[in-house]
Design a protein around this motif. Sequence first.
Motif, PDB file in Angstrom:
ATOM      1  N   VAL B 173     -10.713  -1.250  -2.049  1.00  0.00           N
ATOM      2  CA  VAL B 173      -9.487  -2.000  -1.775  1.00  0.00           C
ATOM      3  C   VAL B 173      -8.267  -1.121  -2.031  1.00  0.00           C
ATOM      4  CG1 VAL B 173     -10.573  -4.219  -2.372  1.00  0.00           C
ATOM      5  CG2 VAL B 173      -9.263  -2.987  -4.121  1.00  0.00           C
ATOM      6  N   GLY B 174      -7.213  -1.374  -1.258  1.00  0.00           N
ATOM      7  CA  GLY B 174      -5.941  -0.697  -1.515  1.00  0.00           C
ATOM      8  C   GLY B 174      -5.819   0.659  -0.855  1.00  0.00           C
ATOM      9  N   ILE B 175      -4.577   1.100  -0.699  1.00  0.00           N
ATOM     10  CA  ILE B 175      -4.290   2.306   0.072  1.00  0.00           C
ATOM     11  C   ILE B 175      -4.729   3.588  -0.651  1.00  0.00           C
ATOM     12  CG2 ILE B 175      -1.863   2.525  -0.702  1.00  0.00           C
ATOM     13  CD1 ILE B 175      -3.296   3.284   2.839  1.00  0.00           C
ATOM     14  N   SER B 176      -4.569   3.655  -1.978  1.00  0.00           N
ATOM     15  CA  SER B 176      -4.968   4.892  -2.695  1.00  0.00           C
ATOM     16  C   SER B 176      -6.456   5.126  -2.581  1.00  0.00           C
ATOM     17  CB  SER B 176      -4.647   4.825  -4.185  1.00  0.00           C
ATOM     18  OG  SER B 176      -3.356   4.413  -4.368  1.00  0.00           O
ATOM     19  N   ALA B 177      -7.212   4.058  -2.752  1.00  0.00           N
ATOM     20  CA  ALA B 177      -8.666   4.186  -2.668  1.00  0.00           C
ATOM     21  C   ALA B 177      -9.088   4.575  -1.256  1.00  0.00           C
ATOM     22  CB  ALA B 177      -9.330   2.886  -3.096  1.00  0.00           C
ATOM     23  N   LEU B 178      -8.386   4.053  -0.246  1.00  0.00           N
ATOM     24  CA  LEU B 178      -8.722   4.410   1.138  1.00  0.00           C
ATOM     25  C   LEU B 178      -8.497   5.903   1.345  1.00  0.00           C
ATOM     26  CD1 LEU B 178      -9.470   3.737   4.086  1.00  0.00           C
ATOM     27  CD2 LEU B 178      -7.085   3.159   4.483  1.00  0.00           C
ATOM     28  N   LYS B 179      -7.379   6.416   0.837  1.00  0.00           N
ATOM     29  CA  LYS B 179      -7.087   7.839   0.985  1.00  0.00           C
ATOM     30  C   LYS B 179      -8.136   8.680   0.274  1.00  0.00           C
ATOM     31  CE  LYS B 179      -2.112   7.409   1.435  1.00  0.00           C
ATOM     32  NZ  LYS B 179      -0.814   7.709   0.790  1.00  0.00           N
TER      33      LYS B 179
END
Lengths: 147, 212
Positions: B173-179
């Motif tokens: 979840v979330g943008i940091s984890a996606l990156k």
Amino acid sequence: MKIIKPCRSTSKTVNMAEPESKFGLVDSSLLEKIDKLFACNAGSYVDLPQLVVVGNQSSGKSSVLAALTGLPFPRDSGLCTRFATQIIFRRAPTSATRVSIIPSKDGSSEHQRQMQEWSRETTKDFDATYFAGIMAEVSGHDKPLAE
Amino acid sequence: MGIGQATGGISSAFSKDVFVIEITGPNQEHFSIIDVPGTFRRTTDGVTTKDDIILVDNMVHGYMANPRSVMLTVVPCNVDIANQDIIEKAQDLDPEGDRTFGVLTKPDLMDRGAEGAVVDLVEGKHHKLKLGWHVLRNPGQATLDKELGSRSQVEAEFFATEAPWNTLPKDHVGISALKTRLQEILASHIRREFPRVCDRYYFPSSCQLEQC
């Protein structure tokens, strides 16, 4: 085998000791290797990763793009993406942003010529207003497109 | 591009020209990201035509078919996944699932009580993707004026406090984890490329490339 021309100056090293990258998408040792390839004019031989954001209209694609790139993409529901946008990030000593258009081969030669001649360059960061202005100019509209 | 005008002899609602933004700087990284028009199934009078539907489908297909592209297939949580044909297309073009990431948006717009279907997706119980599903909570229409800085804060709070989203694994979840997850994929891709470049081209020792 193709021979790459030697670098002009072997003693000069590009100072890349900058604060951590904005994105955290490519780790730093790999970034340095790519830097060296570019320094030797071989950057274009490496197939750099290409992320493609796809989905149905209104899936929230543009928000995903904005979140990943930090760029203020217009996300008003009245402005649907009408063309492909390629954002290329490259590490280099100087900061610059350049926008241009790659014309489709299907267009008239006049259209292709006009598109090839169009470009803008700036050393400022893209803010939302500037970006929206560029997008409007590129779309050929001053106002958001009607849905 | 002159969209909306009769230019280039192409359907006037869309253009096959590509808008390119090149961003260089000492804090940048080496990668590119392509946004393509969203696919759609129904024409809008005076705005889009049946030819436009085909044009967009072909354009999207072209980018997805490129074996060196990593596809981020974006799907909203509040629509039945069975209606999202983009997933089907991705699986046809990437049957091994090595370069397809599922991204789910709009978790905050879901019907209360219906979230179970999305949780099952993220946990890999159906429509399984090798690289998995990831949920993002982006700013809604009403909050589009907010600075990008607080975007992450609002999202982090959402995934920390809202049930059942706060039960999902944090790395999904979330943008940091996606990156972070994308970084792993991009790294292995680049590593695969280097030997290929070194095999094909001769680099003089002056190029300071100790090894590929």
